[in-house]
Design an enzyme around this catalytic site. Structure first.
Site, PDB file in Angstrom:
ATOM      1  N   TYR A   1      36.150  39.251  12.929  1.00 41.66           N
ATOM      2  CA  TYR A   1      36.349  37.953  12.287  1.00 41.66           C
ATOM      3  C   TYR A   1      36.135  36.872  13.329  1.00 41.66           C
ATOM      4  O   TYR A   1      36.733  36.925  14.414  1.00 41.66           O
ATOM      5  CB  TYR A   1      37.777  37.877  11.730  1.00 41.66           C
ATOM      6  CG  TYR A   1      38.119  36.592  11.029  1.00 41.66           C
ATOM      7  CD1 TYR A   1      37.600  36.303   9.761  1.00 41.66           C
ATOM      8  CD2 TYR A   1      38.986  35.671  11.605  1.00 41.66           C
ATOM      9  CE1 TYR A   1      37.928  35.124   9.108  1.00 41.66           C
ATOM     10  CE2 TYR A   1      39.321  34.487  10.948  1.00 41.66           C
ATOM     11  CZ  TYR A   1      38.788  34.228   9.711  1.00 41.66           C
ATOM     12  OH  TYR A   1      39.121  33.063   9.057  1.00 41.66           O
TER      13      TYR A   1
ATOM     14  N   ASP B   1      34.079  36.890  21.594  1.00 44.42           N
ATOM     15  CA  ASP B   1      35.056  36.067  20.895  1.00 44.42           C
ATOM     16  C   ASP B   1      36.424  36.506  21.401  1.00 44.42           C
ATOM     17  O   ASP B   1      36.965  37.527  20.961  1.00 44.42           O
ATOM     18  CB  ASP B   1      34.914  36.263  19.382  1.00 44.42           C
ATOM     19  CG  ASP B   1      35.990  35.529  18.601  1.00 44.42           C
ATOM     20  OD1 ASP B   1      36.964  35.051  19.220  1.00 44.42           O
ATOM     21  OD2 ASP B   1      35.866  35.467  17.360  1.00 44.42           O
TER      22      ASP B   1
ATOM     23  N   LYS C   1      44.046  30.112  20.334  1.00 46.34           N
ATOM     24  CA  LYS C   1      45.407  30.660  20.325  1.00 46.34           C
ATOM     25  C   LYS C   1      46.164  30.391  21.634  1.00 46.34           C
ATOM     26  O   LYS C   1      46.720  29.318  21.801  1.00 46.34           O
ATOM     27  CB  LYS C   1      45.361  32.149  19.975  1.00 46.34           C
ATOM     28  CG  LYS C   1      44.717  32.362  18.580  1.00 46.34           C
ATOM     29  CD  LYS C   1      44.991  33.700  18.001  1.00 46.34           C
ATOM     30  CE  LYS C   1      44.185  33.979  16.730  1.00 46.34           C
ATOM     31  NZ  LYS C   1      44.760  33.432  15.520  1.00 46.34           N
TER      32      LYS C   1
HETATM   33  N1  HOZ Z   1      43.195  34.628  10.345  1.00 49.66           N
HETATM   34  C1  HOZ Z   1      44.437  34.618  11.030  1.00 49.66           C
HETATM   35  C2  HOZ Z   1      44.758  35.907  11.676  1.00 49.66           C
HETATM   36  N2  HOZ Z   1      43.692  36.721  12.067  1.00 49.66           N
HETATM   37  C3  HOZ Z   1      45.556  34.236  10.131  1.00 49.66           C
HETATM   38  C4  HOZ Z   1      46.060  32.929  10.521  1.00 49.66           C
HETATM   39  C5  HOZ Z   1      47.266  32.422   9.724  1.00 49.66           C
HETATM   40  O1  HOZ Z   1      47.491  32.791   8.586  1.00 49.66           O
HETATM   41  O2  HOZ Z   1      47.963  31.637  10.283  1.00 49.66           O
END
Ligand code: HOZ
Length: 433
Positions: free
Chosen positions: A150, A245, A273
């Site tokens: 992702y 990434d 992050k």
């Molecule tokens: N796509 C995020 C984790 N891989 C989720 C982020 C969220 O819901 O805060």
């Protein structure tokens, strides 16, 4: 919607019911809605150290850590005090400020591939921008990504994507034009032959390969021995760029990220992050000759009003300062390994097929015998069982990511006692599944 039997969730239910009338699915990011695990999501009131409290007063040991940023523990006083002081001077300047230099230098010093960096506001923005840069620099359009990886929710990456897309079982997203994803080629993670075949079939067309060097968005999947090395060689052989990434892995699985841990230097890197210390920050960086293409140094346009804002820069700087303290990564490694190994052991002792693992402060656990090398393997896990396990753990005061297709995160605030309590809870819950 299933209502829990043991937890008091009256206030969470009220708030979430109201939220569903106000925001799609009641949330601002899909995985939080607990759709794949079932049950009422808890509504959070506050966080501190390794813990989270909901609006009904229940306390949880938190293994999401706001999806990665809280590596020093939530609301660390060293970070919070600095944010407060920075806020006194204003929250956004929309102009150069010295804090950008400080964080940029820290990132450049730490991450082997990064010679220059551009700050943005999220991991999605970082990946979207790096893709434009890959194309601008090479003059080629096609890219290779891996199934289950992702890279945020930009159109070009919503092909066989992980995270919320995998969690909700969405094949692709409506609204993404086919023409936008036509240049996105995919291969199974850990499959060098498949990548090579794509290069052979598309001579001179592939701008680069982008991947999570340790997958965290299809559950936790480490690279097989030789995989990252092989990608480095293939991209060099075919004149393409290699992009890591490291939005999840950066400053988490080592101070210098996965590239430092595994000794493979990509051409470009995305971050997010941890470098924002809990405030919205992303970044992309890499070789100086490539980064010089970014406007205004070069012609590839990318911009942002809140990019480099002083609050986010401060939170990032203070978080990285904490991580520089001696022993940080040994402590994270030890506690996380105890947890991840313990979960697999408890599952096997209670008669469940399970596998999992950890690297430093990132871990994963699947209800399948494994081993899990790629997204197809991850999909063999028992999702129903995971849903029941997730709910059981919540009722025992443990907050896990509400999806089999998300990694777990620990922090410097997690104690041996927290891990013991977690494994005790897992033992009790697994026995009931
Ligand atoms: N796509 C995020 C984790 N891989 C989720 C982020 C969220 O819901 O805060």
């Amino acid at each position: 919607m299933t209502t829990t039997t043991h937890l008091k969730t009256t206030r969470s239910e009220e708030i979430f019911a109201a939220a569903q009338k106000l925001m799609p699915g009641g949330v601002n990011s899909p995985v939080r809605a607990f759709k794949s695990v079932g049950g009422q999501p808890i509504v959070v009131d506050r966080v501190k150290d390794a813990y989270m409290w909901d609006v009904d007063g229940n306390q949880y040991i938190d293994y999401i850590g706001t999806w990665g940023p809280a590596i020093c523990g939530h609301a660390h006083p060293y970070v919070i005090k600095a944010i407060q002081a920075a806020a006194e001077k204003g929250t956004s300047f929309g102009a150069p400020n010295y804090l950008e230099n400080v964080l940029a230098e820290m990132v450049i010093d730490a991450v082997p591939s990064v010679e220059m960096v551009r700050f943005v506001n999220s991991g999605t923005e970082a990946c979207m921008s790096v893709l434009r840069l890959m194309r601008a620099f090479t003059g080629r359009e096609k890219i290779i990504k891996f199934e289950g990886c992702y890279h945020g929710h930009a159109d070009m990456f919503l092909v066989k994507a992980g995270s919320g897309v995998a969690t909700l079982g969405l094949p692709d997203s409506p609204g993404v034009p086919k023409s936008t994803t036509a240049a996105t080629l995919t291969a199974p993670f850990n499959d060098l032959e498949a990548v090579k075949a794509l290069f052979v079939e598309n001579p001179g067309d592939i701008a680069g390969v982008i991947l999570e060097p340790v997958v965290g968005n299809a559950g936790f999947i480490p690279p097989d021995a030789g995989f990252l090395e092989g990608l480095r060689e293939l991209t060099q052989e075919y004149g393409a760029l290699l992009v890591f990434d490291e939005v999840m892995t950066g400053f988490r699985i080592a101070y210098g990220g996965a590239q430092a841990k595994f000794g493979i230097t990509p051409d470009l890197t995305t971050l997010g992050k941890v470098i924002g210390g809990g405030l919205p920050v992303g970044a992309y960086g890499g070789r100086r000759d490539i980064m010089q293409m970014v406007a205004p140094a070069g012609p590839m346009y990318q911009a942002g009003t809140l990019s480099g804002n002083p609050l986010a820069m401060t939170a990032g700087i203070k978080t990285l300062e904490l991580l520089q303290r001696p022993g940080t990564y040994d402590q994270l490694e030890r506690i996380t390994k105890t947890l991840a190994d313990g979960l697999v052991q408890v599952a096997q002792e209670t008669g469940h097929a399970a596998c999992g693992g950890s690297i430093s402060a990132m871990f994963g656990f699947f209800f399948t015998a494994g081993p899990v090398h790629n997204y197809e393997d991850a999909k063999t896990c028992d999702l129903q069982k995971f849903g029941r396990f997730h709910r059981g753990m919540l009722e025992h005061g443990v907050y896990l990511a509400p999806s089999q297709f998300e990694a777990g995160f620990t922090s410097l605030a997690h104690t041996d006692e927290d891990v013991d309590r977690t494994l005790q809870a897992a033992c009790e819950v697994m026995a009931t599944l």
